[in-house]
Enzyme design. Structure first.
Site: not given
Length: 250
Positions: A9-11, A96, A172, A233
């Protein structure tokens, strides 16, 4: 036996040129992996990612979508739009999204149904906060999310839904659940799925762990019996690190 699916998940990271460079670097290192590989990129990178992985086993996913097919929803992307360009997976209900964009379990449920209606595979994210964890409410929170987020899905839809257990306190932060804790919690999730949909369907559901997965801890996590891979992540942004996670079993 369930396969291992390792998703990145690159966000909100990477421009198109960085996307192309990432795949050029990583493809030679993971081309022989027996694990399913999915990378979920920002909307603006989808086209470049899809072109970059042609002829490889890497699948591309989006990080969110709306539940409607079309309409007056400025700034939104529909499941049909994702499907039309070749996207196969979509993350739904990430913590998020729930925290920063007020996403509700009701909306998550709509999105999961909409994804299945067009043949996208949803990756449903569920998990507890640090406060809930310390108060001993983890199981209660997860069961509630499962009931609301997966409400009224058919057994076929459940079997093709991926669930990512992501303890919010480990996203994170550098903190990672122990392999025993992660496995125990994922086992709770599968038991609740069995209570609702039956053991046969529950045993087919891919349930990942997510939360500060790194090359150093991926092997011990993924080798636990109830953990079917991971949603990665920060480490998925670096080709070398993500390749090591994908190749944890080599």
């Amino acid at each position: 036996m369930r396969e291992k699916i390792i998703a990145g998940n690159w966000k909100m990271n990477k421009l198109p040129n960085e996307t192309i460079a990432f795949f050029e670097e990583i493809i030679p290192f993971i081309s022989n992996s027996k694990n399913e590989i999915v990378i979920c990129v920002p909307y603006t990178d989808l086209f470049y990612a899809l072109l970059s992985v042609q002829g490889t086993k890497i699948k591309i996913g989006a990080q969110n979508m709306h539940w409607e097919e079309k309409g007056a929803y400025t700034g939104e992307i529909s499941p049909q739009m994702l499907k039309a360009i070749g996207v196969e997976y979509v993350i739904i209900g990430h913590s998020e999204r729930r925290k920063h964009f007020s996403e509700t379990d009701e909306n998550v449920n709509k999105k999961i149904k909409a994804a299945h209606n067009v043949g996208l595979i949803p990756i449903l994210c569920i998990g507890e906060t640090l406060e809930d964890n310390e108060a001993g409410k983890t199981k209660e929170i997860l069961i509630n999310q499962i009931k609301l987020d997966l409400k009224d899905l058919t057994n076929d839809q459940i079997e093709s839904t991926i669930i990512a257990y992501e303890p919010i306190w480990a996203i994170g932060t550098g903190k990672t659940a122990t392999k025993e804790y992660a496995n125990k919690t994922i086992k709770w999730i599968r038991e609740e799925l069995a209570n609702i949909y039956g053991k046969e369907s529950a045993d087919k559901v891919i349930i990942q762990y997510g939360g500060s997965i790194k090359p150093e801890n991926s092997k011990e996590l993924f080798e636990m019996p109830d953990i079917d891979g991971g949603l990665v992540g920060g480490a998925s942004l670096k080709a070398e690190e993500f390749a090591k996670i994908v190749n944890y079993d080599k």
